[in-house]
Write a protein that holds these residues in place. Structure first.
Motif, PDB file in Angstrom:
ATOM      1  N   HIS A  91      20.541 -19.989   5.811  1.00  0.00           N
ATOM      2  CA  HIS A  91      21.704 -19.704   6.654  1.00  0.00           C
ATOM      3  C   HIS A  91      21.419 -19.746   8.147  1.00  0.00           C
ATOM      4  N   SER A 114      31.095 -20.751   7.526  1.00  0.00           N
ATOM      5  CA  SER A 114      30.549 -19.405   7.586  1.00  0.00           C
ATOM      6  C   SER A 114      31.161 -18.595   6.445  1.00  0.00           C
ATOM      7  N   ALA A 118      31.275 -12.290   8.193  1.00  0.00           N
ATOM      8  CA  ALA A 118      29.935 -12.637   8.675  1.00  0.00           C
ATOM      9  C   ALA A 118      29.725 -12.027  10.052  1.00  0.00           C
ATOM     10  N   GLY A 123      27.073  -6.857   9.888  1.00  0.00           N
ATOM     11  CA  GLY A 123      27.374  -7.240   8.504  1.00  0.00           C
ATOM     12  C   GLY A 123      26.858  -6.215   7.522  1.00  0.00           C
ATOM     13  N   LEU A 128      25.810 -11.357   4.650  1.00  0.00           N
ATOM     14  CA  LEU A 128      26.768 -11.429   5.748  1.00  0.00           C
ATOM     15  C   LEU A 128      26.071 -11.453   7.109  1.00  0.00           C
ATOM     16  N   LYS A 131      24.662 -15.030   7.473  1.00  0.00           N
ATOM     17  CA  LYS A 131      25.746 -15.992   7.751  1.00  0.00           C
ATOM     18  C   LYS A 131      26.248 -15.830   9.180  1.00  0.00           C
ATOM     19  N   GLY A 132      26.316 -14.587   9.643  1.00  0.00           N
ATOM     20  CA  GLY A 132      26.731 -14.351  11.020  1.00  0.00           C
ATOM     21  C   GLY A 132      25.736 -14.902  12.021  1.00  0.00           C
ATOM     22  N   ARG A 150      35.680 -19.190   8.401  1.00  0.00           N
ATOM     23  CA  ARG A 150      35.284 -17.965   7.717  1.00  0.00           C
ATOM     24  C   ARG A 150      36.243 -17.692   6.563  1.00  0.00           C
TER      25      ARG A 150
END
Length: 323
Positions: A91, A114, A118, A123, A128, A131-132, A150
């Motif tokens: 990610h 995403s 995220a 998160g 999360l 992904k953020g 998202r």
């Protein structure tokens, strides 16, 4: 490669199949990398789609894929780690590789998938947060035209959401349900991919991040009860409290197939519901669960469907990690 070629990284998965189909209907040529192209004959039969053997975690392979492309689309994601550090590798580190490859090959347009909620700092789960972090890294490449999406949990034919519950209901005489009160607004895969295709040449979407949710806000218990009715099985469902759900996540996360993990439990503690209405600029009216799901759940041999999905999940496991 041709001038209107799109490279879909992670394109052999569920969303990738739908996106490749929509892109070809819109007139694009599509290149999809895989570590084993022969596993993805359903993609190869689509006109204007080429599946090529390549490792997207190799810089030279990435460059070869992107040379001459109109845009790159990153769909790569995993829900669970097989070993510590997989979330970061897939990610975050891969996003850095992709943005660098775009620079080297002159590709200036990047769409990035995403996830709803995220957030690199806040998160609720490793998934999360990673992904953020990846999304933030993509947007930090300000010399590229980046748009991120998202989505809430995505559903549609061949999904791993309603189909998964249908398969479990078929085999379990009693269904123990973890995190039954988790709230979500599932989004139809066709709506997600339509938005992505429409954004490709829309300069007003550059630098933007869009939350994508469906019109139905429901709990996980409601999702399972609805699936239970559609299948006609009417299995007893036993909702588990937070303590037992967390415990089940720790235990089931040790199984090879990882049907549910503690990190999944943590993700479900944050409602997967959008903070804003569906973005009006795309002219898409999100479809309801009831308008889509009965077309592929119920009225079929669920035992055969479950086995088919398990084989597909095992076959396409590499696609979720972008291989």
């Amino acid at each position: 490669m041709l001038s209107k070629t799109i490279c879909i990284l992670g394109g052999t998965g569920f969303v990738g199949h739908h996106l490749a189909s929509q892109l070809t209907r819109a007139g694009y040529y599509v290149v999809v990398p895989s570590r084993n192209r022969e596993r993805h004959r359903s993609l190869q039969v689509l006109p204007k789609v080429e599946v090529v053997d390549a490792s997207i975690h190799d810089d030279d392979s990435l460059d070869a894929l992107l040379v001459g492309c109109h845009a790159a689309i990153n769909l790569v994601g995993i829900l669970n780690e097989n070993k510590r550090g997989d979330f970061k590798r897939v990610h975050v580190d891969l996003v850095e590789r992709i943005t660098q490859a775009c620079r080297r090959t002159g590709v200036t347009r990047l769409l990035h998938m995403s996830a709803l909620n995220a957030d690199a700092d806040q998160g609720s789960s490793q998934y999360l947060r990673s992904k953020g972090a990846g999304e933030r890294l993509a947007h930090a490449a300000d010399d590229l035209h980046v748009t991120s999406f998202r989505p809430a949990v995505i559903f549609g034919e061949q999904d791993h959401f309603f189909n998964r519950f249908a398969g479990l209901l078929r085999w379990l005489p009693v269904f123990p349900l973890t995190c039954p009160d988790s709230r979500m607004a599932p989004i139809y895969v066709g709506d997600v991919t339509e938005v992505m295709v429409k954004s490709l040449n829309d300069k007003d979407t550059y630098g933007q991040a869009y939350e994508l949710c469906g019109p139905d806000i429901c709990t996980l218990r409601q999702v399972v009860d609805y699936t239970n009715r559609l299948t006609g099985l009417r299995r007893p469902v036993i909702p588990l409290g937070n303590g037992m759900s967390a415990f089940m996540g720790r235990i089931m996360g040790k199984l090879p197939y990882k049907p549910f993990t503690y990190d999944n439990y943590l993700s479900l503690q944050t409602p997967a519901v959008c903070s804003n209405p569906f973005p009006a600029r795309f002219g898409v009216t999100p479809k309801t669960i009831e308008s889509i799901v009965p077309k592929y759940i119920g009225g079929a041999d669920m035992r055969g469907r479950y086995h088919t999905l398990r084989r597909r999940a095992a076959r396409d496991k590499d696609s979720l990690s972008g291989r």
